[in-house]
Design an enzyme around this catalytic site. Structure first.
Site, PDB file in Angstrom:
ATOM      1  N   PRO A   9       0.781  -1.417   0.049  1.00  0.00           N
ATOM      2  CA  PRO A   9      -0.044   0.263  -0.051  1.00  0.00           C
ATOM      3  C   PRO A   9       0.979   1.188  -0.066  1.00  0.00           C
ATOM      4  O   PRO A   9       1.958   1.180   0.722  1.00  0.00           O
ATOM      5  CB  PRO A   9      -0.800  -0.044   1.262  1.00  0.00           C
ATOM      6  CG  PRO A   9      -0.106  -0.956   2.092  1.00  0.00           C
ATOM      7  CD  PRO A   9       0.529  -2.143   1.231  1.00  0.00           C
ATOM      8  N   ASN A  10       0.283   2.418  -0.616  1.00  0.00           N
ATOM      9  CA  ASN A  10       0.808   3.753  -0.811  1.00  0.00           C
ATOM     10  C   ASN A  10       2.181   3.679  -1.665  1.00  0.00           C
ATOM     11  O   ASN A  10       2.651   4.888  -2.010  1.00  0.00           O
ATOM     12  CB  ASN A  10       1.253   4.295   0.515  1.00  0.00           C
ATOM     13  CG  ASN A  10      -0.058   4.444   1.213  1.00  0.00           C
ATOM     14  OD1 ASN A  10      -1.060   4.823   0.817  1.00  0.00           O
ATOM     15  ND2 ASN A  10      -0.097   3.882   2.657  1.00  0.00           N
ATOM     16  N   ARG A  17       5.672  10.785  -2.447  1.00  0.00           N
ATOM     17  CA  ARG A  17       5.457  10.657  -1.060  1.00  0.00           C
ATOM     18  C   ARG A  17       6.560  10.762  -0.125  1.00  0.00           C
ATOM     19  O   ARG A  17       7.593   9.914  -0.355  1.00  0.00           O
ATOM     20  CB  ARG A  17       4.904   9.232  -0.964  1.00  0.00           C
ATOM     21  CG  ARG A  17       4.871   8.577   0.421  1.00  0.00           C
ATOM     22  CD  ARG A  17       4.471   7.244   0.292  1.00  0.00           C
ATOM     23  NE  ARG A  17       4.262   6.614   1.706  1.00  0.00           N
ATOM     24  CZ  ARG A  17       4.677   5.144   1.994  1.00  0.00           C
ATOM     25  NH1 ARG A  17       5.059   4.493   1.043  1.00  0.00           N
ATOM     26  NH2 ARG A  17       4.452   5.049   2.981  1.00  0.00           N
ATOM     27  N   TYR A  22      11.721   8.217   1.030  1.00  0.00           N
ATOM     28  CA  TYR A  22      11.535   7.157   0.157  1.00  0.00           C
ATOM     29  C   TYR A  22      12.328   7.463  -1.208  1.00  0.00           C
ATOM     30  O   TYR A  22      12.318   6.715  -2.187  1.00  0.00           O
ATOM     31  CB  TYR A  22      10.182   6.777  -0.174  1.00  0.00           C
ATOM     32  CG  TYR A  22       9.411   6.295   1.193  1.00  0.00           C
ATOM     33  CD1 TYR A  22       9.782   5.072   1.817  1.00  0.00           C
ATOM     34  CD2 TYR A  22       8.246   7.072   1.689  1.00  0.00           C
ATOM     35  CE1 TYR A  22       9.371   4.629   2.913  1.00  0.00           C
ATOM     36  CE2 TYR A  22       7.879   6.522   3.024  1.00  0.00           C
ATOM     37  CZ  TYR A  22       8.276   5.246   3.446  1.00  0.00           C
ATOM     38  OH  TYR A  22       7.812   4.884   4.650  1.00  0.00           O
ATOM     39  N   ASN A  71       7.526  -6.284  -0.738  1.00  0.00           N
ATOM     40  CA  ASN A  71       7.447  -4.930   0.217  1.00  0.00           C
ATOM     41  C   ASN A  71       6.082  -4.761   0.729  1.00  0.00           C
ATOM     42  O   ASN A  71       5.307  -4.145   0.123  1.00  0.00           O
ATOM     43  CB  ASN A  71       8.083  -3.731  -0.633  1.00  0.00           C
ATOM     44  CG  ASN A  71       7.878  -2.419   0.266  1.00  0.00           C
ATOM     45  OD1 ASN A  71       7.567  -2.554   1.369  1.00  0.00           O
ATOM     46  ND2 ASN A  71       8.709  -1.306   0.032  1.00  0.00           N
ATOM     47  N   ALA A  74       3.067  -0.684   4.782  1.00  0.00           N
ATOM     48  CA  ALA A  74       2.633  -0.627   6.148  1.00  0.00           C
ATOM     49  C   ALA A  74       2.079  -2.092   6.813  1.00  0.00           C
ATOM     50  O   ALA A  74       2.252  -2.364   8.081  1.00  0.00           O
ATOM     51  CB  ALA A  74       1.584   0.541   6.254  1.00  0.00           C
ATOM     52  N   GLU A  95      11.840 -10.256   1.900  1.00  0.00           N
ATOM     53  CA  GLU A  95      11.208  -8.996   2.351  1.00  0.00           C
ATOM     54  C   GLU A  95      11.986  -7.568   2.102  1.00  0.00           C
ATOM     55  O   GLU A  95      13.270  -7.766   2.213  1.00  0.00           O
ATOM     56  CB  GLU A  95      11.022  -9.051   3.842  1.00  0.00           C
ATOM     57  CG  GLU A  95      10.297  -7.673   4.405  1.00  0.00           C
ATOM     58  CD  GLU A  95      10.357  -7.676   5.828  1.00  0.00           C
ATOM     59  OE1 GLU A  95      10.343  -9.086   6.602  1.00  0.00           O
ATOM     60  OE2 GLU A  95       9.843  -6.838   6.565  1.00  0.00           O
ATOM     61  N   HIS A  97      12.471  -3.529   1.740  1.00  0.00           N
ATOM     62  CA  HIS A  97      12.061  -2.160   2.323  1.00  0.00           C
ATOM     63  C   HIS A  97      12.859  -0.942   1.655  1.00  0.00           C
ATOM     64  O   HIS A  97      14.221  -1.341   1.766  1.00  0.00           O
ATOM     65  CB  HIS A  97      12.005  -1.995   3.866  1.00  0.00           C
ATOM     66  CG  HIS A  97      11.106  -2.768   4.346  1.00  0.00           C
ATOM     67  ND1 HIS A  97       9.605  -2.619   4.518  1.00  0.00           N
ATOM     68  CD2 HIS A  97      11.339  -3.906   5.113  1.00  0.00           C
ATOM     69  CE1 HIS A  97       9.160  -3.522   5.033  1.00  0.00           C
ATOM     70  NE2 HIS A  97       9.928  -4.314   5.548  1.00  0.00           N
ATOM     71  N   LEU A  98      12.253  -0.002   1.100  1.00  0.00           N
ATOM     72  CA  LEU A  98      13.314   1.247   0.583  1.00  0.00           C
ATOM     73  C   LEU A  98      13.967   1.812   1.571  1.00  0.00           C
ATOM     74  O   LEU A  98      15.273   2.131   1.571  1.00  0.00           O
ATOM     75  CB  LEU A  98      12.363   2.183  -0.224  1.00  0.00           C
ATOM     76  CG  LEU A  98      11.576   1.644  -1.305  1.00  0.00           C
ATOM     77  CD1 LEU A  98      10.336   2.592  -1.493  1.00  0.00           C
ATOM     78  CD2 LEU A  98      12.587   2.037  -2.583  1.00  0.00           C
ATOM     79  N   SER A  99      13.251   2.090   2.829  1.00  0.00           N
ATOM     80  CA  SER A  99      13.944   2.874   4.006  1.00  0.00           C
ATOM     81  C   SER A  99      14.426   1.719   5.021  1.00  0.00           C
ATOM     82  O   SER A  99      13.985   0.449   4.650  1.00  0.00           O
ATOM     83  CB  SER A  99      13.089   3.799   4.670  1.00  0.00           C
ATOM     84  OG  SER A  99      11.780   3.030   5.360  1.00  0.00           O
ATOM     85  N   ARG A 104      14.077   3.790  12.267  1.00  0.00           N
ATOM     86  CA  ARG A 104      12.900   4.690  12.066  1.00  0.00           C
ATOM     87  C   ARG A 104      12.080   4.646  13.335  1.00  0.00           C
ATOM     88  O   ARG A 104      12.700   4.301  14.382  1.00  0.00           O
ATOM     89  CB  ARG A 104      11.925   4.579  10.895  1.00  0.00           C
ATOM     90  CG  ARG A 104      12.846   4.726   9.604  1.00  0.00           C
ATOM     91  CD  ARG A 104      12.006   4.573   8.366  1.00  0.00           C
ATOM     92  NE  ARG A 104      10.901   5.480   8.422  1.00  0.00           N
ATOM     93  CZ  ARG A 104       9.903   5.557   7.516  1.00  0.00           C
ATOM     94  NH1 ARG A 104       9.781   4.365   6.553  1.00  0.00           N
ATOM     95  NH2 ARG A 104       8.805   6.208   7.445  1.00  0.00           N
ATOM     96  N   ARG A 108       7.795   0.556  13.579  1.00  0.00           N
ATOM     97  CA  ARG A 108       8.264   0.000  12.244  1.00  0.00           C
ATOM     98  C   ARG A 108       9.181  -1.223  12.621  1.00  0.00           C
ATOM     99  O   ARG A 108       9.643  -1.934  11.492  1.00  0.00           O
ATOM    100  CB  ARG A 108       8.784   0.949  11.382  1.00  0.00           C
ATOM    101  CG  ARG A 108       7.753   1.999  10.891  1.00  0.00           C
ATOM    102  CD  ARG A 108       8.579   2.965  10.016  1.00  0.00           C
ATOM    103  NE  ARG A 108       7.766   4.064   9.669  1.00  0.00           N
ATOM    104  CZ  ARG A 108       6.552   4.472   9.126  1.00  0.00           C
ATOM    105  NH1 ARG A 108       6.183   3.501   8.542  1.00  0.00           N
ATOM    106  NH2 ARG A 108       5.945   5.431   8.956  1.00  0.00           N
TER     107      ARG A 108
HETATM  108  C1  DQA Z   1       8.439   0.674   3.789  1.00  0.00           C
HETATM  109  C2  DQA Z   1       8.591   0.999   5.147  1.00  0.00           C
HETATM  110  C3  DQA Z   1       7.204   0.961   5.910  1.00  0.00           C
HETATM  111  O1  DQA Z   1       7.407   1.136   7.394  1.00  0.00           O
HETATM  112  C4  DQA Z   1       6.097   1.970   5.408  1.00  0.00           C
HETATM  113  O2  DQA Z   1       4.882   1.745   5.864  1.00  0.00           O
HETATM  114  C5  DQA Z   1       6.178   1.909   3.962  1.00  0.00           C
HETATM  115  C6  DQA Z   1       7.441   1.853   3.122  1.00  0.00           C
HETATM  116  C7  DQA Z   1       9.749   0.885   2.961  1.00  0.00           C
HETATM  117  O3  DQA Z   1       9.684   0.550   1.861  1.00  0.00           O
HETATM  118  O4  DQA Z   1      10.518   1.552   3.596  1.00  0.00           O
HETATM  119  O5  DQA Z   1       5.182   1.980   3.372  1.00  0.00           O
HETATM  120  O6  DQA Z   1       7.798  -0.492   3.612  1.00  0.00           O
END
Ligand code: DQA
Length: 143
Positions: A9-10, A17, A22, A71, A74, A95, A97-99, A104, A108
């Site tokens: 999502p997102n 964003r 990101y 990824n 959330a 798994e 994640h970009l960040s 953080r 998270r």
């Molecule tokens: C994320 C990290 C998650 O905590 C966050 O909710 C995201 C992006 C990342 O790619 O860093 O939407 O998965």
């Protein structure tokens, strides 16, 4: 060898964003980089972006892949359902994640997915996905 890449999502909003967290690359640009590395590695990669948990479950359950790169965004921190779906299909999942989720907010740091994943790659921006493709290839060549 088929890799399914699920962007949660997102992530359709990437590039607009929270760019400080990101980066400025759009999802389209990230998918282009994924396609380029996949072809370099001789992997078939299909990428989908899904905002709803149910749709993510449907893709995972369908099992039309050798390795899942996900990824969960959330849902990483909330979804027992995604965790259970990955455990149920019994195919390797990576798994992404970009960040760096460990650097953080406290909430998270918990990933339900990590417990059922082959590994987690977090904090390298677009490169996180590209490293995941390389890991996918190495997992399958070890089999
Ligand atoms: C994320 C990290 C998650 O905590 C966050 O909710 C995201 C992006 C990342 O790619 O860093 O939407 O998965």
């Amino acid at each position: 060898m088929k890799v399914l890449v699920i962007h949660g999502p997102n992530l359709n909003l990437l590039g607009k964003r929270e760019t400080a967290v990101y980066g400025t690359k759009s999802l389209k640009e990230i998918n282009k980089a994924i396609a380029a590395v996949a072809s370099e590695l001789g992997i078939k990669a299909k990428a989908v972006q899904l905002n709803s948990e149910g749709e993510i479950l449907d893709y995972i359950q369908k099992g039309d892949y050798d390795v899942l790169v996900i990824n969960p965004a959330a849902y990483t921190h909330t979804s027992v359902a995604i965790r259970d779906a990955i455990a149920a299909v019994d195919k390797p999942a990576i798994e992404v994640h970009l960040s760096n989720i460990h650097k953080r907010e406290e909430f998270r740091r918990k990933s339900f997915v990590a417990e059922v994943a082959a590994g987690q790659i977090s904090g390298f921006g677009t490169e996180s996905y590209l490293l995941a493709l390389r890991a996918a290839k190495s997992i399958l060549s070890e089999k």
